[in-house]
Design an enzyme around this catalytic site. Sequence first.
Site, mmCIF file in Angstrom:
data_model
loop_
_atom_site.group_PDB
_atom_site.id
_atom_site.type_symbol
_atom_site.label_atom_id
_atom_site.label_comp_id
_atom_site.label_asym_id
_atom_site.label_seq_id
_atom_site.Cartn_x
_atom_site.Cartn_y
_atom_site.Cartn_z
ATOM 1 N N HIS A 92 0.829 -1.209 0.000
ATOM 2 C CA HIS A 92 0.000 0.000 0.000
ATOM 3 C C HIS A 92 0.862 1.257 0.000
ATOM 4 O O HIS A 92 2.078 1.191 0.120
ATOM 5 C CB HIS A 92 -0.907 0.003 1.235
ATOM 6 N N TYR A 123 -3.448 3.587 1.976
ATOM 7 C CA TYR A 123 -4.405 3.486 0.866
ATOM 8 C C TYR A 123 -3.864 2.516 -0.183
ATOM 9 O O TYR A 123 -2.647 2.434 -0.384
ATOM 10 C CB TYR A 123 -4.659 4.866 0.234
ATOM 11 N N THR A 124 -4.776 1.798 -0.838
ATOM 12 C CA THR A 124 -4.361 0.873 -1.902
ATOM 13 C C THR A 124 -4.899 1.371 -3.231
ATOM 14 O O THR A 124 -6.124 1.473 -3.399
ATOM 15 C CB THR A 124 -4.931 -0.548 -1.672
ATOM 16 N N CYS A 296 -10.222 -6.963 5.648
ATOM 17 C CA CYS A 296 -9.892 -5.536 5.691
ATOM 18 C C CYS A 296 -11.196 -4.759 5.801
ATOM 19 O O CYS A 296 -12.147 -5.017 5.058
ATOM 20 C CB CYS A 296 -9.132 -5.120 4.430
HETATM 21 C C1 LIG Z 1 -4.519 -1.597 3.686
HETATM 22 C C2 LIG Z 1 -5.533 -0.484 3.710
HETATM 23 C C3 LIG Z 1 -5.959 0.069 2.517
HETATM 24 C C4 LIG Z 1 -6.918 1.087 2.511
HETATM 25 N N1 LIG Z 1 -7.326 1.602 1.314
HETATM 26 C C5 LIG Z 1 -8.255 2.588 1.310
HETATM 27 C C6 LIG Z 1 -8.713 3.137 0.063
HETATM 28 O O1 LIG Z 1 -8.284 2.729 -1.029
HETATM 29 N N2 LIG Z 1 -9.639 4.141 0.121
HETATM 30 C C7 LIG Z 1 -10.138 4.632 1.324
HETATM 31 O O2 LIG Z 1 -10.980 5.553 1.308
HETATM 32 N N3 LIG Z 1 -9.714 4.111 2.502
HETATM 33 C C8 LIG Z 1 -8.791 3.130 2.522
HETATM 34 N N4 LIG Z 1 -8.352 2.636 3.722
HETATM 35 C C9 LIG Z 1 -8.811 3.283 4.975
HETATM 36 C C10 LIG Z 1 -7.887 4.496 5.277
HETATM 37 O O3 LIG Z 1 -6.603 4.040 5.659
HETATM 38 C C11 LIG Z 1 -8.414 5.378 6.423
HETATM 39 O O4 LIG Z 1 -8.646 4.559 7.545
HETATM 40 C C12 LIG Z 1 -9.699 6.118 6.051
HETATM 41 O O5 LIG Z 1 -9.460 7.013 4.963
HETATM 42 C C13 LIG Z 1 -10.208 6.935 7.247
HETATM 43 O O6 LIG Z 1 -9.174 7.762 7.672
HETATM 44 P P1 LIG Z 1 -9.501 9.173 8.335
HETATM 45 O O7 LIG Z 1 -8.213 9.763 8.809
HETATM 46 O O8 LIG Z 1 -10.334 10.003 7.428
HETATM 47 O O9 LIG Z 1 -10.423 8.755 9.558
HETATM 48 P P2 LIG Z 1 -10.005 8.782 11.110
HETATM 49 O O10 LIG Z 1 -9.858 10.173 11.579
HETATM 50 O O11 LIG Z 1 -8.850 7.873 11.282
HETATM 51 O O12 LIG Z 1 -11.309 8.134 11.747
HETATM 52 C C14 LIG Z 1 -11.277 6.769 12.147
HETATM 53 C C15 LIG Z 1 -12.566 6.084 11.801
HETATM 54 O O13 LIG Z 1 -13.692 6.718 12.397
HETATM 55 C C16 LIG Z 1 -14.841 6.402 11.650
HETATM 56 N N5 LIG Z 1 -15.546 7.626 11.261
HETATM 57 C C17 LIG Z 1 -15.095 8.886 11.289
HETATM 58 N N6 LIG Z 1 -16.055 9.720 10.841
HETATM 59 C C18 LIG Z 1 -17.118 8.956 10.526
HETATM 60 C C19 LIG Z 1 -18.399 9.232 10.002
HETATM 61 N N7 LIG Z 1 -18.790 10.472 9.708
HETATM 62 N N8 LIG Z 1 -19.226 8.190 9.798
HETATM 63 C C20 LIG Z 1 -18.866 6.935 10.093
HETATM 64 N N9 LIG Z 1 -17.661 6.616 10.575
HETATM 65 C C21 LIG Z 1 -16.801 7.615 10.794
HETATM 66 C C22 LIG Z 1 -14.369 5.654 10.403
HETATM 67 O O14 LIG Z 1 -14.507 4.256 10.622
HETATM 68 C C23 LIG Z 1 -12.906 6.023 10.325
HETATM 69 O O15 LIG Z 1 -12.150 5.046 9.635
HETATM 70 C C24 LIG Z 1 -7.436 1.589 3.742
HETATM 71 C C25 LIG Z 1 -7.002 1.022 4.946
HETATM 72 C C26 LIG Z 1 -6.056 -0.002 4.930
HETATM 73 C C27 LIG Z 1 -5.604 -0.580 6.245
#
Ligand SMILES: Cc1cc2nc3c(=O)[nH]c(=O)nc-3n(C[C@H](O)[C@H](O)[C@H](O)COP(=O)(O)OP(=O)(O)OC[C@H]3O[C@@H](n4cnc5c(N)ncnc54)[C@H](O)[C@@H]3O)c2cc1C
Length: 323
Positions: A92, A123-124, A296
């Site tokens: 990733h 992200y992937t 995942c």
């Molecule tokens: C191997 C891997 C690949 C990934 N590939 C992708 C990809 O291709 N595209 C992609 O979009 N993401 C992908 N993700 C997820 C990504 O890494 C992040 O976790 C995601 O974008 C959320 O990050 P954030 O900083 O915005 O949320 P954070 O601030 O980290 O919030 C944590 C979590 O809180 C929850 N959350 C926050 N706000 C809300 C809301 N309004 N409603 C519901 N739940 C909420 C969500 O579950 C969120 O993930 C991948 C994750 C992994 C481990």
Amino acid sequence: MKLPNYFYTYFLANFLKFQCLSHQKLTFPYKGMAAFYYYSSTSSPPPQKRPFLDGKRKKMKIIGKDSVSPDSFLFTFSIGDYTELGLPICQHLKVFSPNPTGKVPGQWNGKPTESGSEIFRKYTPISHSVASAAQLIIKVYRKDENPSFPDGGKVSQYFETLEVGDFIDVDGPVGKMTYLGKGVFLKDGKTHTFKKLALLAGGTGITPHFQLISAILEDSRDNTEMRLIYASKTEKDIFLRKEFDELEKNSNGQFKITYTIDKATKDWPHESGYINTNMIQKYMPGPSEDTLVIMCGPNAMKLQAIVPSLKELGYDFNFVWNF
Ligand SMILES: Cc1cc2nc3c(=O)[nH]c(=O)nc-3n(C[C@H](O)[C@H](O)[C@H](O)COP(=O)(O)OP(=O)(O)OC[C@H]3O[C@@H](n4cnc5c(N)ncnc54)[C@H](O)[C@@H]3O)c2cc1C
């Protein structure tokens, strides 16, 4: 793994060049080909593989931002004059973003916030590793949309502010495992071989599965059997559905997908509700030393739904992996 045409040209050229230089006797048609390849390869070297990702932090320019659903975007990035992104299968990208401040100082969604001025998430890309541009699907978690998450998501909201022409900071490849092809995975310095993959995905956790499934189906010598359960909130939240349906249709049974959504309408022909024991038993290969489970998605889905079901069904947790 399919190699670009220039690899074959390059290896053939070098084989024939070696034959010339070692004065071996060449027969028709190799003699003529040898002369052609020797001189053409001497005068103009074949394109060298130059991967964009080399383990160092880099900037990637946004050249496309398209809305694909009310809360998600398809971003396209230029990799400049590098020949390919250079991301091994099951690896990733790290994307960096400024660490925003929540509504309550020191907190984010009611919990202590991460420290530091910068954070990253994984992200992937959904684009092919050897493509000349990289594509990411990003789901945006917006603030004030869900009472349990008043601040929303940090990095996904940062993505929403970005426009064509902006740059993001990335690093990679990163990942816990690498898929080497023909059922072989490299993890913690050891290779593991499986005949069947039981894949479980929720929300945007689907993108690493898409990368792996596409790579396996693209390699005609790879017979690894794949079964995927993909959980989404609603039908509209299913990413890459057309692509998955196409992959399934053309796979001769090697790959099968089951969709499940939280809120199903009466005419929804697939499963509804969270991934559960019955679904895993019905659609996934059973526990065996030939089977690897990879999941995942949101932690709540994994810890509250998938893990208890896998335990109940007797899967070996040495071979239940997370991307
Ligand atoms: C191997 C891997 C690949 C990934 N590939 C992708 C990809 O291709 N595209 C992609 O979009 N993401 C992908 N993700 C997820 C990504 O890494 C992040 O976790 C995601 O974008 C959320 O990050 P954030 O900083 O915005 O949320 P954070 O601030 O980290 O919030 C944590 C979590 O809180 C929850 N959350 C926050 N706000 C809300 C809301 N309004 N409603 C519901 N739940 C909420 C969500 O579950 C969120 O993930 C991948 C994750 C992994 C481990």
